[in-house]
Design an enzyme around this catalytic site. Sequence first.
Site, mmCIF file in Angstrom:
data_model
loop_
_atom_site.group_PDB
_atom_site.id
_atom_site.type_symbol
_atom_site.label_atom_id
_atom_site.label_comp_id
_atom_site.label_asym_id
_atom_site.label_seq_id
_atom_site.Cartn_x
_atom_site.Cartn_y
_atom_site.Cartn_z
ATOM 1 N N HIS A 246 4.059 -4.118 3.100
ATOM 2 C CA HIS A 246 5.226 -3.730 3.904
ATOM 3 C C HIS A 246 6.461 -3.737 3.027
ATOM 4 C CE1 HIS A 246 8.235 -3.767 7.166
ATOM 5 N NE2 HIS A 246 7.282 -3.190 7.867
ATOM 6 N N GLU A 305 0.117 -2.066 11.502
ATOM 7 C CA GLU A 305 -0.733 -0.911 11.756
ATOM 8 C C GLU A 305 -2.214 -1.280 11.861
ATOM 9 O OE1 GLU A 305 1.005 1.333 12.632
ATOM 10 O OE2 GLU A 305 2.485 2.089 11.215
HETATM 11 N N1 COA Z 1 -2.849 -1.421 -1.064
HETATM 12 C C1 COA Z 1 -2.896 -1.577 -2.390
HETATM 13 N N2 COA Z 1 -1.814 -1.769 -3.151
HETATM 14 C C2 COA Z 1 -0.633 -1.803 -2.540
HETATM 15 C C3 COA Z 1 -0.513 -1.657 -1.155
HETATM 16 C C4 COA Z 1 -1.679 -1.458 -0.401
HETATM 17 N N3 COA Z 1 -1.648 -1.296 0.930
HETATM 18 N N4 COA Z 1 0.790 -1.728 -0.816
HETATM 19 C C5 COA Z 1 1.468 -1.920 -1.955
HETATM 20 N N5 COA Z 1 0.608 -1.955 -2.993
HETATM 21 C C6 COA Z 1 0.952 -2.166 -4.389
HETATM 22 C C7 COA Z 1 1.462 -0.896 -5.015
HETATM 23 O O1 COA Z 1 0.416 -0.107 -5.550
HETATM 24 C C8 COA Z 1 2.365 -1.434 -6.095
HETATM 25 O O2 COA Z 1 1.583 -1.870 -7.174
HETATM 26 P P1 COA Z 1 2.098 -1.642 -8.695
HETATM 27 O O3 COA Z 1 3.401 -2.371 -8.779
HETATM 28 O O4 COA Z 1 1.002 -2.232 -9.512
HETATM 29 O O5 COA Z 1 2.249 -0.161 -8.830
HETATM 30 C C9 COA Z 1 2.972 -2.674 -5.463
HETATM 31 O O6 COA Z 1 2.038 -3.082 -4.472
HETATM 32 C C10 COA Z 1 4.316 -2.413 -4.797
HETATM 33 O O7 COA Z 1 4.253 -1.210 -4.073
HETATM 34 P P2 COA Z 1 5.526 -0.519 -3.402
HETATM 35 O O8 COA Z 1 5.245 0.916 -3.141
HETATM 36 O O9 COA Z 1 6.749 -0.852 -4.175
HETATM 37 O O10 COA Z 1 5.572 -1.304 -2.077
HETATM 38 P P3 COA Z 1 6.443 -0.965 -0.847
HETATM 39 O O11 COA Z 1 6.856 -2.259 -0.338
HETATM 40 O O12 COA Z 1 7.488 0.027 -1.115
HETATM 41 O O13 COA Z 1 5.373 -0.237 0.095
HETATM 42 C C11 COA Z 1 4.138 0.369 1.994
HETATM 43 C C12 COA Z 1 5.271 -0.497 1.419
HETATM 44 C C13 COA Z 1 3.947 0.006 3.454
HETATM 45 C C14 COA Z 1 4.502 1.864 1.884
HETATM 46 C C15 COA Z 1 2.833 0.085 1.201
HETATM 47 O O14 COA Z 1 2.523 -1.291 1.260
HETATM 48 C C16 COA Z 1 1.660 0.925 1.678
HETATM 49 O O15 COA Z 1 1.516 2.072 1.264
HETATM 50 N N6 COA Z 1 0.771 0.370 2.570
HETATM 51 C C17 COA Z 1 -0.346 1.092 3.088
HETATM 52 C C18 COA Z 1 0.075 2.015 4.226
HETATM 53 C C19 COA Z 1 0.444 1.250 5.471
HETATM 54 O O16 COA Z 1 -0.267 0.363 5.912
HETATM 55 N N7 COA Z 1 1.594 1.629 6.052
HETATM 56 C C20 COA Z 1 2.095 1.020 7.262
HETATM 57 C C21 COA Z 1 3.277 0.157 7.002
HETATM 58 S S1 COA Z 1 3.833 -0.688 8.434
#
Ligand code: COA
Length: 362
Positions: A246, A305
């Site tokens: 998240h 989710e």
């Molecule tokens: N699975 C695997 N790796 C994940 C991940 C996941 N669900 N969520 C984050 N990461 C990893 C990223 O690959 C990244 O790794 P790196 O630094 O080695 O490249 C690191 O964690 C940080 O990712 P980042 O994109 O900066 O995190 P964020 O906080 O901006 O992303 C989300 C938030 C929700 C977009 C992300 O966690 C995600 O895509 N989750 C899956 C989709 C989902 O469940 N969405 C609903 C959200 S309520």
Amino acid sequence: MKNGLEDVVAAETRLSDVDGESGHLIIRGVTLDRLVERATYEDAAALLLDGLLDRPVTAGDLKTRLGRMRSEIFAHVQAADETLLRLPPVDAMRALIARLPDGEDFATALRLLAAPAVFLPAVLRLQRGEAPVAPSPSLSQSADILAMLNASLPSREQVAALDAYLVTISDHGLNASTFASRVIASTRAGLTSSMLAAVSALKGPLHGGAPGPVLDMLDAIGAETNAGNWLAQALDRGERLMGFGHRIYRVRDPRADALKGALKPLVATGQVDHDRIRLAEAVERAALAILKERKPDRPLDVNVEFYTALLLDALNFPRESFTGVFAIGRTVGWIAHAREQALEGRLIRPRSVYVGPLPQAA
Ligand code: COA
């Protein structure tokens, strides 16, 4: 310049507080766990809206008026043309909402609260070749949504589960759709316009579109014993695990536990496929373990989710409708924020930095 406005404070609000460090969500002074335990959809809607409209809002009054309004709204489904009703569910819902009058008052808010609750079940039924079911004004909003969807009266546990879902997602700080709603409200365009902007923001896969893919993942894993391998291979391919991580929560998303709790009575009374729940729990355990191992520096936990997918699936909502059900619940948050912005805020008009080419010298 902050790309994505990360950490930029763009509003003061009395509506909800998202604490990503401690994993707490407060909605108008009430913690989420307490609210979900005690409130129906109407209670939560009254809590969020009272004091922001041109008349007081109480849960009892809202239940009666929403019931009547759902019947009025149903006429719009019967008058809608076929092409519009064949659009993907959220687009059809948005197109139907766009035909409603705009305004800032209680009547407009009531119409917008009732509209998605009527439009989504009707569109889903029409798209699977079944006649829409007319609303029953005496039912609560959650009971009526399920009755309109399945053409039968829902059980007490099903109504409680949908209430818990709608309450849990009613508001969540300044997320993208809520911000969109406030931007439109700041121009004084009206609540219908605010809601249309918010629905449009919500439908994007980076905002409200993850629970469908969670079910796809569970289907692909298929059996508990496959979970570890499947998840490892997905991460090896550079994929993200749906339902985990998240932007704000650095700990477990409190909404995930609220929804996990809401599933329990359905499980206890045999109204959910036990194998599906056992598989989901095994996948959750395996995912948390592998994410901890692969991303030791990044706390990644389960998000809203994951359990949304299980709960809405258990209530017979098809996966392509999950974003629409989210919209039914979040509408009250969008309206409350739009009113708060209109009452207290100024026109939202940030600045940009020009990084394009300079005019050529003559
Ligand atoms: N699975 C695997 N790796 C994940 C991940 C996941 N669900 N969520 C984050 N990461 C990893 C990223 O690959 C990244 O790794 P790196 O630094 O080695 O490249 C690191 O964690 C940080 O990712 P980042 O994109 O900066 O995190 P964020 O906080 O901006 O992303 C989300 C938030 C929700 C977009 C992300 O966690 C995600 O895509 N989750 C899956 C989709 C989902 O469940 N969405 C609903 C959200 S309520």
